[in-house]
Structure formats: C-alpha cells, structure tokens
Design an enzyme around this catalytic site. Structure first.
Site, PDB file in Angstrom:
ATOM      1  N   HIS A 183      13.733  -8.751 -30.641  1.00 19.01           N
ATOM      2  CA  HIS A 183      12.855  -7.557 -30.189  1.00 19.01           C
ATOM      3  C   HIS A 183      13.283  -7.298 -28.910  1.00 19.01           C
ATOM      4  O   HIS A 183      12.586  -7.486 -27.897  1.00 19.01           O
ATOM      5  CB  HIS A 183      11.388  -8.245 -30.325  1.00 19.01           C
ATOM      6  CG  HIS A 183      10.523  -7.280 -30.051  1.00 19.01           C
ATOM      7  ND1 HIS A 183      10.220  -6.041 -30.494  1.00 19.01           N
ATOM      8  CD2 HIS A 183       9.866  -7.216 -28.643  1.00 19.01           C
ATOM      9  CE1 HIS A 183       9.326  -5.328 -29.745  1.00 19.01           C
ATOM     10  NE2 HIS A 183       9.016  -5.982 -28.412  1.00 19.01           N
ATOM     11  N   ASP A 219       8.012  -3.574 -34.306  1.00 19.99           N
ATOM     12  CA  ASP A 219       9.398  -2.705 -34.961  1.00 19.99           C
ATOM     13  C   ASP A 219       9.470  -2.066 -36.143  1.00 19.99           C
ATOM     14  O   ASP A 219       9.648  -1.089 -36.408  1.00 19.99           O
ATOM     15  CB  ASP A 219      10.667  -3.601 -34.504  1.00 19.99           C
ATOM     16  CG  ASP A 219      10.610  -4.163 -32.974  1.00 19.99           C
ATOM     17  OD1 ASP A 219      10.422  -3.468 -32.240  1.00 19.99           O
ATOM     18  OD2 ASP A 219      11.011  -5.262 -32.977  1.00 19.99           O
TER      19      ASP A 219
END
Ligand code: NAD
Ligand code: LMR
Length: 327
Positions: free
Chosen positions: A177, A149
């Site tokens: 996530h 990310d």
C-alpha cells in the site's frame, strides 16, 4: 460478546469508521480508544439506536478498551501532508503502532488486528513482531488494510469506461500500500484493457498507485483520505466479521498479510522473492485467513509493475520488522 475496538477513534478516519461499525448488528460492544476526545465521540455514537454498547476510553485507559476484544481496528497515528511519502510517517507512527500492539498482546492476544495506519507496508510487520515477541502471533489474524486501493480502482475504472459498474466490479490489487508497490491487475477485468490506449492504461495505473496523493494535495495540509478510508475500512472489517462471527463462507478481500497465513499456497512465491508480506486476495474463514489466493496471471505490463514493487516492499518490511527486533 463480539467486541470491536477502534484505536484512534476520534481521528479523521476513526470517527466515520466508528459510525459505520455502529450500524452493524454483529457487534455487541464497540470500544473507542484515543489519546484525545474518545469519551465525547463515544457519548455521541452511543445514542444511535443499534444493538452495540459503545464505550469511550482516554489516554490512560487502553487496557480496558482492548480487554477481550474480538477485533481491533487501528487508524491511530499521523497522516501525510503534501510533499510527504507514507514512509515519512514511520518516525512517529512506528512507536504508536508498537505501543498498541503491546496492548493487544496483553489484553486480547487472540484478536483479529486490522492495521490502517501508515506506512502499512511497515506497520503490519511491526504488529507481527511485537506479537511474536510475546509468543501470540497468528499470521491468520493480522491484516494490513489495502481495501482503499481496491475501492479506488473500481471507481477509477468506471470513470474510464462508464459501462463498468463501480459497485459490482472488483479489481484485484496486489503488492503493498504505497506508490509502486500498489499493483492493479486490470487485465483480469474481461475486455477492459483491450479497449484502452497505452496512454490511458499508464494514466489509470498511475492514478490507482498515487490516488492517496490526489487527496493529500486537495486537502492541502489538512490530512489525507478519511471518508473513503472509513468506507473501505468498514467494508473490510464487516466482511471479516461476517466470516468469523456468522461463519459465512466464500468472502474475499485483498489484504496485506504475512504469507505464513497460508504456507501451502505461498511457499513458492515466498522462496522466489524473499518476501514475508504481500497483498493478495484472501478468502476469510472462522480463523481469519482461510486461503490466500495464488498470484493471479499477469500481463507483461503488470509483470513490469511487480518487478518494481518487490525491492521497495522488501525495504519497507525489513524497516518495520527491525524497528521491533533491532536486527
Ligand atoms: P488523524 O490525525 O485525523 O487521526 C489519528 C488519530 O489517532 C487522532 O485522533 C490521534 O489522537 C490518534 N492517536 C494518536 N496516537 C495515538 C495512540 N497512541 N493511541 C490511540 N490513538 C492515537 O489521522 P487520520 O486521517 O485518521 O489517519 C490515521 C492514519 O491512517 C494515518 O497514518 C494515515 O496515513 C492512515 N491512512 C491509511 C490508509 C490506508 O489505506 N491504509 C488510508 C488513509 C489514511
Ligand atoms: C491513502 O491511500 O489515501 C492513504 O494511504 C493515505 C495517504 O497517505 O495517501
């Protein structure tokens, strides 16, 4: 001996990740474990002229693979197909992760455990609960890898503003996530958000939160991100190794961790939101987590994103923990 084990080493992530780890001189032993084809991948990698000794371990050889490991990286399990959420993987991956965590508890209870397999928001609590069951859980040593990310954010930000260098600009990404739990704190990049329209900010935030879907869609049934994940996983693992093996200080990566890894810094946040796990910037030390950096100052826009993340994270965490505890 610094032994690193890759569980799921013959997979889409496992192979390039193992290749990247083979390049590190910090690793003396690289053990590749998979239920299929690990000896083949190991034979191939073992010809590379770097320091580590590579061994391959098939289905019935998990104990030997994990024995005395310093670090265990886990990209084992099934990836998404178009139309699936990461949570849809729970049914299959929860059992795989629990089995591997049992192996860690038995063969290398003091190892650093780096979890890549999805859904990370739930698989990390699974690992923790299995280790707790065996009395060997150390919250400073278990990490959910959310580095992709951060990697994506740096790249996507540079696509919006080409004067931003994607390599040196670290974006803080917190939460978890998956989808709404991925919360990029773009306001921390000096002057960046001020130069965006609301539409641009919405589009960029969405792209970071759903970057995984972009790859799943493009691969059209052939899996999810593997190469960028291997890059991100190697970056995380090698940074942690630098801290834990060489003692280098000041190294920071974002990670989805159990907040008890740094009770002093997280107690107020934990009490307020009732969350045991959260992705935050973590400073590494010899023992793994040295400090969890405090929740950064967020804009009103980012506060709305956080408010949407909390309840979903709570559900994901409970689901993972209950899988092991039955509670
Ligand atoms: P893949 O199917 O290509 O590879 C998975 C490998 O795991 C296979 O080789 C398989 O044989 C192996 N495996 C299955 N069960 C095992 C077990 N019990 N022990 C050891 N190995 C086992 O999948 P992939 O593309 O490499 O993705 C792996 C996982 O990583 C998926 O769950 C995916 O969603 C996740 N992922 C996470 C991130 C992240 O940012 N954290 C990014 C991308 C993918
Ligand atoms: C990603 O972010 O690319 C991974 O979590 C894989 C996925 O399922 O999207």
């Amino acid at each position: 001996m610094v032994k690193v084990v890759v569980c799921g080493a013959a997979g889409g992530i496992g192979q390039p990740l193992s290749l990247l780890l083979k390049q590190s001189d910090l690793i003396t032993d690289l053990a590749l474990y998979d239920v299929v084809n690990a000896p083949g991948v190991a034979a191939d990698l073992s010809h590379i002229n770097t320091k580590s000794r590579v061994t391959g371990h098939g289905k019935d050889d998990m104990d030997a693979a994990l024995k005395d490991a310093h670090t265990v990286v886990i990209p084992a399990g099934v990836p998404r197909k178009p139309g699936m959420t990461r949570d849809d993987l729970f049914k299959i991956n929860a059992g795989i992760i629990a089995g591997l965590a049992e192996g860690v508890a038995k063969n290398c209870p003091g190892a650093f455990v780096l979890v890549i397999s999805n859904p990370v928001n739930s698989t990390v609590p699974i690992v923790a609960e299995v280790l707790k069951k065996h009395g060997v859980f150390n919250p400073k040593k278990v990490f959910g890898i959310s580095t992709l990310d951060v990697v994506r954010s740096s790249r996507f930000v540079s696509e919006v503003n080409p004067s931003v260098d994607p390599k040196s600009t670290r974006v803080t990404v917190i939460g978890g996530h998956s989808g709404v739990t991925i919360v990029p704190i773009l306001s921390k990049i000096p002057g960046f958000v001020e130069g965006l329209t609301k539409e641009q900010l919405d589009a960029l935030t969405y792209r970071i939160q759903y970057g995984g879907d972009e790859v799943v869609k493009a691969k059209d049934g052939a899996g999810s991100a593997t190469l960028s994940m291997a890059y991100a996983g190697a970056r995380f693992a090698l940074t942690l190794l630098e801290a834990t093996v060489t003692g280098k200080t000041g190294l920071v990566e974002s990670s989805y961790v159990n907040l008890d890894a740094d009770k002093e810094s997280t107690a107020t946040f934990k009490a307020k939101h009732g969350l045991d796990y959260f992705a935050l910037d973590v400073e590494f030390g010899k023992e793994g987590v040295k400090n969890i950096l405090p929740l950064p100052q967020v804009s009103a826009y980012e506060q709305t994103l956080l408010d949407a993340a909390y309840p979903e994270l709570k559900t994901n965490i409970t689901k993972g923990a209950s899988f092991v505890t039955g509670a």
